[in-house]
Design a protein around this motif. Structure first.
Motif, PDB file in Angstrom:
ATOM      1  N   PRO A 151      82.230 -16.870  32.521  1.00 33.54           N
ATOM      2  CA  PRO A 151      82.251 -17.463  33.865  1.00 33.54           C
ATOM      3  C   PRO A 151      81.685 -18.886  33.884  1.00 33.54           C
ATOM      4  N   ASP A 153      80.046 -20.173  36.446  1.00 27.47           N
ATOM      5  CA  ASP A 153      78.724 -20.092  37.082  1.00 27.47           C
ATOM      6  C   ASP A 153      78.329 -18.621  37.220  1.00 27.47           C
ATOM      7  N   ARG A 154      77.183 -18.264  36.644  1.00 29.50           N
ATOM      8  CA  ARG A 154      76.773 -16.849  36.648  1.00 29.50           C
ATOM      9  C   ARG A 154      76.525 -16.317  38.058  1.00 29.50           C
ATOM     10  N   HIS A 155      76.166 -17.205  39.007  1.00 28.39           N
ATOM     11  CA  HIS A 155      75.812 -16.745  40.352  1.00 28.39           C
ATOM     12  C   HIS A 155      77.010 -16.703  41.296  1.00 28.39           C
ATOM     13  N   GLU A 156      78.061 -17.449  40.930  1.00 29.07           N
ATOM     14  CA  GLU A 156      79.177 -17.612  41.865  1.00 29.07           C
ATOM     15  C   GLU A 156      79.938 -16.303  42.105  1.00 29.07           C
ATOM     16  N   PRO A 158      79.425 -12.861  40.176  1.00 31.20           N
ATOM     17  CA  PRO A 158      78.983 -11.938  39.124  1.00 31.20           C
ATOM     18  C   PRO A 158      79.841 -10.675  39.108  1.00 31.20           C
ATOM     19  N   GLN A 171      76.326  -8.676  34.074  1.00 31.36           N
ATOM     20  CA  GLN A 171      75.957  -9.942  33.428  1.00 31.36           C
ATOM     21  C   GLN A 171      74.655  -9.842  32.644  1.00 31.36           C
ATOM     22  N   CYS A 179      77.185 -15.389  29.806  1.00 29.37           N
ATOM     23  CA  CYS A 179      77.041 -15.247  31.264  1.00 29.37           C
ATOM     24  C   CYS A 179      77.500 -16.499  32.004  1.00 29.37           C
ATOM     25  N   GLU A 180      77.401 -17.661  31.326  1.00 32.43           N
ATOM     26  CA  GLU A 180      77.698 -18.913  32.014  1.00 32.43           C
ATOM     27  C   GLU A 180      78.138 -19.961  30.994  1.00 32.43           C
ATOM     28  N   LYS A 181      79.293 -20.591  31.266  1.00 29.91           N
ATOM     29  CA  LYS A 181      79.830 -21.594  30.337  1.00 29.91           C
ATOM     30  C   LYS A 181      78.836 -22.721  30.117  1.00 29.91           C
ATOM     31  N   SER A 183      75.919 -22.685  28.719  1.00 29.81           N
ATOM     32  CA  SER A 183      74.477 -22.427  28.859  1.00 29.81           C
ATOM     33  C   SER A 183      73.725 -22.543  27.536  1.00 29.81           C
TER      34      SER A 183
END
Length: 456
Positions: A151, A153-156, A158, A171, A179-181, A183
């Motif tokens: 993803p 953004d992990r928060h956008e 999940p 996640q 979890c996040e591109k 990171s």
């Protein structure tokens, strides 16, 4: 041992967690009459050393770094490491090919895919040896193949991740960089590149056993020529067929067991001590370190905590002295982990869920409290808690921080809760299966014998 029948080159990624399983396999193959050259890429040159117990010679080759540079620099500057180590490795193989007993095969760590290419240039049989479990490596594979999209953004948004033969993963169950591109770009490249040329390997080995990951293993069997050969922990703690194999050493690296630690454990009641250790690389920040310290002190259980010199300044003032004075705990600079886990006084193991630590606890029947940090550890923790049910995992806040209340809750659950009794039963079952796998006639033992037969 008889005359050596074949020469194998072992090339681990130069971190202890990767070197140890390589050493353990080389010992077992050496006892079957094979000669082993174990290469360590290092910034500190050592003269070659041959073990007294095994036909294993340890060589160092230059990794491109200066003696004063930290060992982890290689992970932060992979281009420099890969370029220099490729050259050193090629030179080493060139010399070996001209020797009286030229190598027949390379057993390499897929963290260094360049090793496969070099070995193929020399016409060697090439073996990829995964020192981490399939449950982590397959996630890296799916990222490399594009069948799992990390993803943005992990928060956008999940979502649960679905992989063949896996339980659904949230996640928090995925390796840190999945979890996040962007990171952990260096880590991402390191672990995903394992699969860049893997199809050129002649054989694939893994430090796991069939009965531990049966669904994953079944899926793997349909993809690649895989042999599971684990758990490769020292034989004394498993099948005892190599009675001299008491630790991860070859003679020159021997560390005598810390008698003060084992002596301290001596008079403690069975399953009464909480053992805490976070491996050789994990560094908790000061706030988290202090929280762990307060938590284990307030559980009311005796504790043994292995804290490296570099981490001790993060402990609360007077914590070490108070623990000794009240005889409620011992903070050791180093603990002989296998000896500790084998001790009947140990009730649970608070761990970062690194694969070697997980396997050791499983082989010695010790339930776990998981505090995973990065790479394969979150996925290992998922399986520990929800698949194998041999431990519990701490819950973190949004920043990844674990409160003392949460640590206390988890320790109490394992040490005295109803679930804890189930975990103990489950880990005992896996302990039996682990020993069966590596003992004579077991699945891993057969795989090791079949593998050795290729070169004898």
């Amino acid at each position: 041992m008889g005359e050596a029948k074949g020469h194998l080159v072992f090339f681990p990624y130069p971190l202890q967690g990767h070197i140890n399983p390589m050493i353990q396999l080389s010992k077992r193959l050496s006892k079957k009459g094979l000669t082993v050259s174990l290469i360590i890429a290092s910034n500190n040159h050592r003269e070659p050393y041959t073990s007294d117990e095994y036909s294993i010679t340890v060589h160092t080759i230059h990794d491109g770094f200066l003696p004063h540079e930290h060992p982890l620099t290689k992970a932060k500057d992979p281009l420099r490491f890969n370029d220099a180590t490729t050259r050193s490795f090629r030179d080493f193989i060139s010399r070996q090919m001209l020797s009286d007993n030229p190598p027949k095969a390379l057993i390499y760590d897929p963290f260094m895919p360049f090793a496969l290419d070099v070995a193929k240039d020399f016409g060697l049989y090439v073996v990829a040896y995964f020192t981490q479990p399939w449950l982590a490596s397959l996630i890296y594979y799916h990222i490399n193949e594009g069948t799992y999209d990390v993803p943005v953004d992990r928060h956008e948004n999940p979502t649960l991740a679905s992989f063949p033969a896996f339980p659904l993963l949230s996640q928090k169950d995925l390796p840190s960089f999945a979890c996040e591109k962007g990171s952990y770009p260096l880590l991402y490249d390191l672990v995903v590149s394992q699969f860049s040329n893997l199809l050129r390997a002649d054989c694939i080995l893994c430090n796991t056993f069939d009965q531990l990951e049966p669904k994953v293993v079944k899926w793997m069997d349909e993809q690649w020529p895989v042999k599971n050969i684990g758990p490769l922990v020292p034989s004394k703690f498993l099948d005892n067929r190599l009675p001299e194999d008491k630790g991860y050493d070859l003679g020159d690296f021997k560390t005598e067991p810390d008698e003060s630690v084992l002596k301290w454990l001596e008079n403690k009641p069975a399953k009464s001590v909480v053992y805490v250790a976070f491996g050789t690389l994990v560094a908790l920040d000061e706030k988290q370190m202090k929280e762990v310290a307060v938590a284990i002190r307030e559980t009311g259980y005796k504790f043994l905590w292995s804290v490296r010199d570099s981490e001790r300044s993060k402990l609360p003032s007077g914590f070490v002295e108070e623990a000794l004075e009240k005889d409620c705990g011992l903070v050791a600079k180093w603990a002989p982990q296998l000896e500790v886990l084998a001790h009947e006084s140990i009730g649970c193991f608070v761990t970062h869920c690194g694969w070697n630590s997980t396997l050791e606890a499983l082989c010695l029947g010790v339930p776990l409290v998981g505090m995973p940090q990065w790479t394969d550890q979150p996925t290992n923790a998922k399986f520990i808690e929800d698949v194998w049910k041999i431990g519990v995992r701490v819950k973190t806040d949004e920043e990844g921080f674990v409160s003392k209340e949460e640590i206390e809750r988890c320790v109490a659950e394992v040490m005295e809760g109803e679930k804890g009794k189930e975990m103990r039963k489950n880990v005992e079952k896996l302990k039996v299966l682990a020993r069966e796998a590596i003992s004579e006639g077991g699945s891993s033992d057969k795989n090791i014998n079949e593998f050795a037969a290729i070169f004898t």
